[in-house]
Design an enzyme around this catalytic site. Structure first.
Site, short mmCIF file in Angstrom:
data_model
loop_
_atom_site.label_atom_id
_atom_site.label_comp_id
_atom_site.label_asym_id
_atom_site.label_seq_id
_atom_site.Cartn_x
_atom_site.Cartn_y
_atom_site.Cartn_z
N GLU A 150 15.37 -2.24 7.51
CA GLU A 150 15.70 -3.66 7.53
C GLU A 150 17.10 -3.94 6.99
O GLU A 150 17.43 -5.07 6.67
CB GLU A 150 14.64 -4.45 6.78
CG GLU A 150 13.27 -4.28 7.45
CD GLU A 150 12.18 -5.13 6.82
OE1 GLU A 150 12.46 -5.80 5.80
OE2 GLU A 150 11.06 -5.12 7.35
N LYS A 204 4.45 -14.06 11.36
CA LYS A 204 5.00 -13.04 12.26
C LYS A 204 4.38 -13.26 13.63
O LYS A 204 3.16 -13.12 13.80
CB LYS A 204 4.66 -11.64 11.75
CG LYS A 204 5.35 -11.25 10.46
CD LYS A 204 4.84 -9.89 9.96
CE LYS A 204 5.65 -9.40 8.77
NZ LYS A 204 5.07 -8.15 8.20
N SER A 219 9.86 -4.86 10.89
CA SER A 219 10.81 -3.77 10.58
C SER A 219 11.40 -3.17 11.85
O SER A 219 12.54 -2.71 11.86
CB SER A 219 10.14 -2.70 9.73
OG SER A 219 8.94 -2.27 10.33
#
Length: 430
Positions: A205, A339, A369
């Protein structure tokens, strides 16, 4: 009318070099939308299913041709002739075509790609920005960035157990300045690590991934970097953590194995540890502090810290209204991580955000990620006035793409743009 005339999916690569799904939607007016689907490394067991091919001779089993074919052969024929601006109807059709609780038949990666591409095509047809299409004229809040500058856990090859250590520039007057502060602290941290002879390679990230003596040393080092950059920890910049505790929770003995430190803790001891860290460092947010199934532990953590620290459920709630409703009812957490690929459609994503807000929980819009150049989550953050976004360090184009989109949106909104800083934490006694 913007009727859908073609839907096409292909296999492309994400930021880790793994395959993911890209979907394009075309309408008879010429309006067009394209979306790319992200992928997680540390995934909750209750997330919607991401279909992978399993063919070990191709991308080590991580190919997504099954999901791509599900779009091209099953979903596309059903969507032809649909008005692309009917997002709810499109998402409902996708849910019904799949017919499973967890999107396991067609794959959340197939379904989400279509859902997002349709929204982009609709915004293109209406000639308005995506955030305005999704949220309406009152979409004007730029989020406080939650910037992951030290990576550990599943996101890095080091000895740090906690997955993410983040900074939040709550004292900035606007998003542009918040991003500048974050970037300067990021570069300051690099020089601090270099001076200590530590590795300055970055993780998935974009944050640094050094080997450290302890998890607490990460917090100490970040505070040092904030001060070196000329900012005040606790006033201008707060700290946040994503423990991703399910990754080091041992189901057999019901304890947390912090292998980097050689320590084993019970749920109660983990809560004590977090309380100690909060007393020593300006930590304003802790995500997944305990295992996703350790509801008693989460309840204890909420009782002890829930008034002064944002307690975010990621694996705990998986962007799912059923799981979130259970958490609200049981007094677990005070925030949800959002998400889009955990649930699979934009409609269900927005339902979770609405439920959180009605209950006084905050919603933090998040990347995965495994990311791409797609910046939809930046528009979602503004569309929903969420107030917070978690999308990595100011490093790597897959992360910076979201920050740059937010800069564009702030420019478009001009004097109507708002940045709430510390007041984004309406769930806390500040």
């Amino acid at each position: 009318m913007p009727y859908i005339v073609d839907v096409y999916a292909r296999e492309v690569l994400d930021s880790r070099g793994n395959p993911t799904v890209e979907v394009e939607v075309y309408t008879e007016t010429g309006a067009f939308g394209r979306a790319l689907v992200p992928s997680g490394a540390s995934t909750g067991e209750y997330e919607a299913v991401e279909l992978r091919d399993g063919d070990k001779d191709r991308y080590l089993g991580k190919g997504v041709l099954t999901a791509v074919n599900n779009v091209n052969e099953i979903i596309a024929p059903e969507l032809l002739g649909f008005d692309v601006t009917e997002q709810n109807a499109i998402d409902q059709l996708l849910i019904e075509l799949d017919g499973t609780e967890n999107k396991g038949k067609l794959g959340a990666n197939a379904i989400l790609g279509v859902s997002m591409a349709c929204a982009r095509a609709a915004a293109d047809f209406l000639q308005i920005p995506l955030y305005q299409y999704l949220g309406g004229f009152n979409s004007k809040t730029l989020p406080v960035p939650m910037m992951n500058i030290v990576n550990g856990g599943e996101h890095a090859d080091n000895n740090v157990d906690i997955q993410e250590f983040m900074i939040m520039p709550v004292g900035a007057p606007n998003f542009r300045e918040a991003l500048r502060m974050g970037a300067q602290i990021f570069h300051s941290l690099k020089s601090v690590l270099s001076a200590k002879g530590l590795n300055t390679a970055v993780g998935d990230e974009g944050g640094f991934a050094p080997n450290l003596g302890s998890n607490e040393e990460a917090l100490q080092t970040i505070v040092e970097a904030i001060e070196k950059a000329g900012f005040k920890p606790g006033e201008e910049v707060k700290l946040a953590m994503d423990a991703a505790s399910s990754e080091f929770y041992n189901k057999e003995d019901g304890k947390y194995h912090l292998s980097g430190e050689g320590v084993v803790k019970t749920s109660a001891e983990m809560v004590d540890w977090y309380e100690e860290l909060v007393s020593k460092y300006p930590i304003i947010s802790i995500e997944d502090g305990l295992d996703e199934n350790d509801w008693e532990g989460h309840k204890l953590l909420t009782e002890r810290l829930g008034k002064k620290v944002q307690l975010v459920g990621d694996d705990l709630f998986v962007t799912n209204t059923k799981k979130l409703s259970e958490g609200i009812k049981n007094g677990v957490g005070n925030s949800i991580l959002i998400k889009v690929n955990q649930i699979g459609t934009l409609t269900e994503t927005f339902d979770a955000i609405e439920m959180a807000k009605r209950a006084g929980y905050t919603a933090v819009i998040s990347h995965r990620s495994g990311e791409t150049e797609d910046s939809t989550i930046a528009d979602i953050a503004v569309a929903t006035n969420a107030g917070q976004i978690k999308t990595g360090a100011p490093s790597r184009t897959d992360r910076v793409a979201k920050y740059n989109q937010l800069l564009r949106i702030e420019d478009q909104l001009a004097e109507t743009a708002q940045y709430h800083g510390i007041n984004s934490f309406y769930n806390l006694n500040k």
